[in-house]
Design a protein around this motif. Structure first.
Motif, PDB file in Angstrom:
ATOM      1  N   GLN A 124      82.871  12.376  51.209  1.00 36.36           N
ATOM      2  CA  GLN A 124      82.166  11.499  52.019  1.00 36.36           C
ATOM      3  C   GLN A 124      81.423  10.464  50.851  1.00 36.36           C
ATOM      4  O   GLN A 124      81.733   9.129  51.035  1.00 36.36           O
ATOM      5  CB  GLN A 124      80.875  11.797  52.903  1.00 36.36           C
ATOM      6  N   PRO A 144      81.015   8.962  56.560  1.00 40.51           N
ATOM      7  CA  PRO A 144      79.939   9.509  56.270  1.00 40.51           C
ATOM      8  C   PRO A 144      78.935   9.913  57.247  1.00 40.51           C
ATOM      9  O   PRO A 144      78.042  10.684  57.105  1.00 40.51           O
ATOM     10  CB  PRO A 144      79.277   8.068  55.411  1.00 40.51           C
ATOM     11  N   GLU A 145      79.361   9.561  58.371  1.00 39.10           N
ATOM     12  CA  GLU A 145      78.664  10.159  59.510  1.00 39.10           C
ATOM     13  C   GLU A 145      78.959  11.483  60.072  1.00 39.10           C
ATOM     14  O   GLU A 145      78.404  12.267  60.937  1.00 39.10           O
ATOM     15  CB  GLU A 145      78.722   9.484  60.866  1.00 39.10           C
ATOM     16  N   ARG A 146      80.207  12.158  59.403  1.00 42.68           N
ATOM     17  CA  ARG A 146      80.695  13.277  59.663  1.00 42.68           C
ATOM     18  C   ARG A 146      79.856  14.615  59.351  1.00 42.68           C
ATOM     19  O   ARG A 146      79.138  14.228  58.129  1.00 42.68           O
ATOM     20  CB  ARG A 146      81.947  13.548  58.889  1.00 42.68           C
ATOM     21  N   ASP A 147      79.417  15.447  60.173  1.00 41.14           N
ATOM     22  CA  ASP A 147      78.335  16.617  59.865  1.00 41.14           C
ATOM     23  C   ASP A 147      79.179  17.279  58.708  1.00 41.14           C
ATOM     24  O   ASP A 147      79.970  18.204  59.185  1.00 41.14           O
ATOM     25  CB  ASP A 147      78.014  17.185  61.199  1.00 41.14           C
TER      26      ASP A 147
END
Length: 192
Positions: free
Chosen positions: A143, A150-153
Motif C-alpha cells: 500500500q 490504500p483503502e484495502r483493509d
C-alpha cells in the motif's frame, strides 16, 4: 553423577518432528520415536518428559523455522505482489514435491488436535498469527509503494491469504494438483 547423554536433543527434536509430521500425534507411538531417534525409552522420557512434551517441542521447531522462512521471503526488497506469489507458490512446490504429501504440520495438528489439546491449539494459533502478521506487513508495504489500494483493509487481506494458504495445504495433501492451487494463488492476488 549421571551418565552423559548419548544423543543430541536438538537433533532428536528434528527427527521427532518428521515422525509426528508424517504420522500425526495419535498414530505416533513411543516405539516409533525410539526407533527413529535411536535411543531407549528411558532416555526419551528423561530428556523430554513425555511424548506430548516432545510433540510440543517438535511443533515449536516447525513453527519457528516455517515462520522465519516466510518472513525472510516477504522481507526481501522489490515489489510485494511477486513476493507474495513466490511465498504461496513455494508452498505449492513444497507440498507437491517429492518430500511433500505430508501437508503442513501446523494445519495437520489443527485438524487433529484443534480444540482438544490446549497447548497444541495455542502453538498453532500463534503460528497462524505470525503468518497472518507477515502477510499484513507485506500488504501494508504494498500500500505504501502504491501496489495495492490504500483503502484495502490490510487485516482482511492478510486473513484471506492465511485462509487460502491453509486451504491450499489441505488441497495439496488431498492431491489437488498444481493447476487448482495456482488458480487459488491467482484469485487471492487478484483480490488485493
Amino acid at each position: 553423577m549421571g551418565r552423559p547423554k548419548q544423543f543430541d536433543p536438538d537433533v532428536a527434536v528434528g527427527k521427532a518432528m518428521d515422525v509426528f509430521w508424517c504420522k500425526g500425534y495419535a498414530a505416533t507411538t513411543p516405539q516409533d520415536l525410539v526407533d527413529e531417534l535411536g535411543i531407549g525409552k528411558g532416555s526419551l522420557y528423561n530428556a523430554f518428559g513425555s511424548k506430548h512434551a516432545l510433540f510440543e517441542r517438535a511443533l515449536e521447531r516447525y513453527r519457528d523455522t516455517q515462520s522465519a522462512a516466510l518472513v525472510e521471503l516477504l522481507d526481501q526488497t522489490g515489489p510485494v505482489r511477486p513476493l507474495l506469489r513466490s511465498a504461496l507458490e513455494l508452498l505449492i512446490e513444497t507440498d507437491l514435491g517429492p518430500a511433500g504429501r505430508h501437508g503442513c504440520f501446523a494445519v495437520n495438528t489443527a485438524a487433529e488436535l484443534g480444540g482438544k489439546d490446549d497447548a497444541s491449539t495455542e502453538l498453532v494459533r500463534r503460528m497462524f498469527e505470525r503468518t497472518e502478521g507477515a502477510f499484513k506487513a507485506a500488504v501494508e508495504r504494498g500500500q505504501r509503494t502504491g501496489e495495492f489500494a490504500p483503502e484495502r483493509d490490510a487485516d482482511a487481506a492478510a486473513s484471506l491469504m492465511l485462509a487460502a494458504l491453509v486451504g491450499m495445504r489441505v488441497i495439496a495433501r488431498a492431491q489437488g494438483g498444481r493447476e487448482r492451487l495456482h488458480r487459488i494463488v491467482d484469485a487471492v492476488l487478484d483480490a488485493l
